[in-house]
Scaffold this motif. Structure first.
Motif, PDB file in Angstrom:
ATOM      1  N   LYS A 191       0.985  -0.942   0.197  1.00 26.29           N
ATOM      2  CA  LYS A 191       0.077  -0.167   0.399  1.00 26.29           C
ATOM      3  C   LYS A 191       0.814   1.075  -0.467  1.00 26.29           C
ATOM      4  O   LYS A 191       1.763   1.037   0.968  1.00 26.29           O
ATOM      5  N   VAL A 192       0.538   2.578  -1.124  1.00 26.28           N
ATOM      6  CA  VAL A 192       1.219   3.715  -0.762  1.00 26.28           C
ATOM      7  C   VAL A 192       0.035   5.101  -0.802  1.00 26.28           C
ATOM      8  O   VAL A 192      -0.403   4.992  -0.597  1.00 26.28           O
ATOM      9  N   ALA A 193       0.706   5.347   0.098  1.00 25.27           N
ATOM     10  CA  ALA A 193      -0.155   6.729   0.896  1.00 25.27           C
ATOM     11  C   ALA A 193       0.930   8.012   0.261  1.00 25.27           C
ATOM     12  O   ALA A 193       1.451   8.404   0.665  1.00 25.27           O
ATOM     13  N   ARG A 194      -0.296   9.114  -0.677  1.00 26.44           N
ATOM     14  CA  ARG A 194       0.266   9.875  -0.824  1.00 26.44           C
ATOM     15  C   ARG A 194      -0.924  11.781  -0.631  1.00 26.44           C
ATOM     16  O   ARG A 194      -2.098  11.676  -0.553  1.00 26.44           O
ATOM     17  N   LEU A 195      -0.205  12.185   0.396  1.00 25.06           N
ATOM     18  CA  LEU A 195      -0.394  13.779   0.285  1.00 25.06           C
ATOM     19  C   LEU A 195       0.111  14.211   0.142  1.00 25.06           C
ATOM     20  O   LEU A 195       1.437  14.871   0.175  1.00 25.06           O
ATOM     21  N   SER A 196      -0.442  16.234   0.559  1.00 26.85           N
ATOM     22  CA  SER A 196       0.385  17.251   0.271  1.00 26.85           C
ATOM     23  C   SER A 196       0.186  17.810   2.310  1.00 26.85           C
ATOM     24  O   SER A 196      -0.837  17.500   2.793  1.00 26.85           O
ATOM     25  N   LEU A 197       1.624  18.401   2.390  1.00 28.19           N
ATOM     26  CA  LEU A 197       1.717  19.019   3.614  1.00 28.19           C
ATOM     27  C   LEU A 197       2.293  19.904   3.813  1.00 28.19           C
ATOM     28  O   LEU A 197       3.301  20.611   3.052  1.00 28.19           O
ATOM     29  N   ALA A 198       1.554  21.005   4.322  1.00 31.40           N
ATOM     30  CA  ALA A 198       1.876  22.663   4.017  1.00 31.40           C
ATOM     31  C   ALA A 198       2.738  23.109   5.547  1.00 31.40           C
ATOM     32  O   ALA A 198       2.173  22.834   6.775  1.00 31.40           O
ATOM     33  N   THR A 199       3.479  23.541   5.646  1.00 35.01           N
ATOM     34  CA  THR A 199       3.965  24.040   6.763  1.00 35.01           C
ATOM     35  C   THR A 199       4.373  25.374   6.295  1.00 35.01           C
ATOM     36  O   THR A 199       4.481  26.150   5.547  1.00 35.01           O
ATOM     37  N   ASN A 200       4.414  26.600   7.749  1.00 31.58           N
ATOM     38  CA  ASN A 200       4.074  28.435   8.443  1.00 31.58           C
ATOM     39  C   ASN A 200       5.532  28.100   8.533  1.00 31.58           C
ATOM     40  O   ASN A 200       5.314  27.581   9.897  1.00 31.58           O
ATOM     41  N   GLU A 201       6.241  29.037   7.866  1.00 31.86           N
ATOM     42  CA  GLU A 201       6.757  29.828   8.698  1.00 31.86           C
ATOM     43  C   GLU A 201       6.419  30.927   9.185  1.00 31.86           C
ATOM     44  O   GLU A 201       6.208  32.168   8.003  1.00 31.86           O
ATOM     45  N   HIS A 202       6.646  31.799  10.898  1.00 31.66           N
ATOM     46  CA  HIS A 202       6.431  33.397  10.710  1.00 31.66           C
ATOM     47  C   HIS A 202       7.127  34.165  11.203  1.00 31.66           C
ATOM     48  O   HIS A 202       8.535  34.091  11.901  1.00 31.66           O
ATOM     49  N   TYR A 203       7.361  35.331  10.433  1.00 32.47           N
ATOM     50  CA  TYR A 203       7.944  36.497  10.601  1.00 32.47           C
ATOM     51  C   TYR A 203       7.278  37.697  10.502  1.00 32.47           C
ATOM     52  O   TYR A 203       6.408  37.869   9.892  1.00 32.47           O
ATOM     53  N   LYS A 204       8.352  38.668  10.669  1.00 30.00           N
ATOM     54  CA  LYS A 204       7.577  40.509  10.599  1.00 30.00           C
ATOM     55  C   LYS A 204       8.678  40.418   8.995  1.00 30.00           C
ATOM     56  O   LYS A 204      10.182  40.619   9.594  1.00 30.00           O
TER      57      LYS A 204
END
Length: 111
Positions: free
Chosen positions: A27-40
């Motif tokens: 079995k194979v699972a595929r997904l998209s993952l969002a990572t967030n970087e916060h700065y000023k």
């Protein structure tokens, strides 16, 4: 300790994972993952930069993803970065870079 090709990400799943069962009972699972970087920025305004990562998982890790992971779920993923190419239906060469996850940790969100 081997750090030659190791990726660790914490982020949120963008859409329900796609699960594929192969002929050899794998079995194979595929997904998209969002990572967030916060700065000023230089004006002092808060800015969020979102990066999207393609993630693939096999075997038992894919089973866990199938059972417990959906859109919005927060995950910690550890794996390796891979690149590959293929020819699309029109004969154009496409390049893909993805994280092949070997461990996941279910965090908050989408419970």
């Amino acid at each position: 300790m081997s750090l030659r090709n190791k990726v660790q990400l914490i982020g949120n799943v963008g859409q329900d994972p796609i699960i594929t069962e192969l002929d050899n009972d794998k079995k194979v699972a595929r997904l998209s993952l969002a990572t967030n970087e916060h700065y000023k920025n230089n004006k002092g305004e808060k800015v969020t930069n979102t990066e999207w990562h393609n993630v693939t998982a096999w075997g038992k890790t894919a089973d866990i993803i199938e059972k417990y992971v959906g859109k919005g779920k927060e995950l910690a993923i550890e794996g390796k970065l891979t690149s590959r190419s293929y020819d699309d239906k029109e004969g154009n060469k496409r390049f893909v870079t993805e994280v092949v996850a070997n461990e996941i940790l279910l965090l908050g969100g989408n419970d």
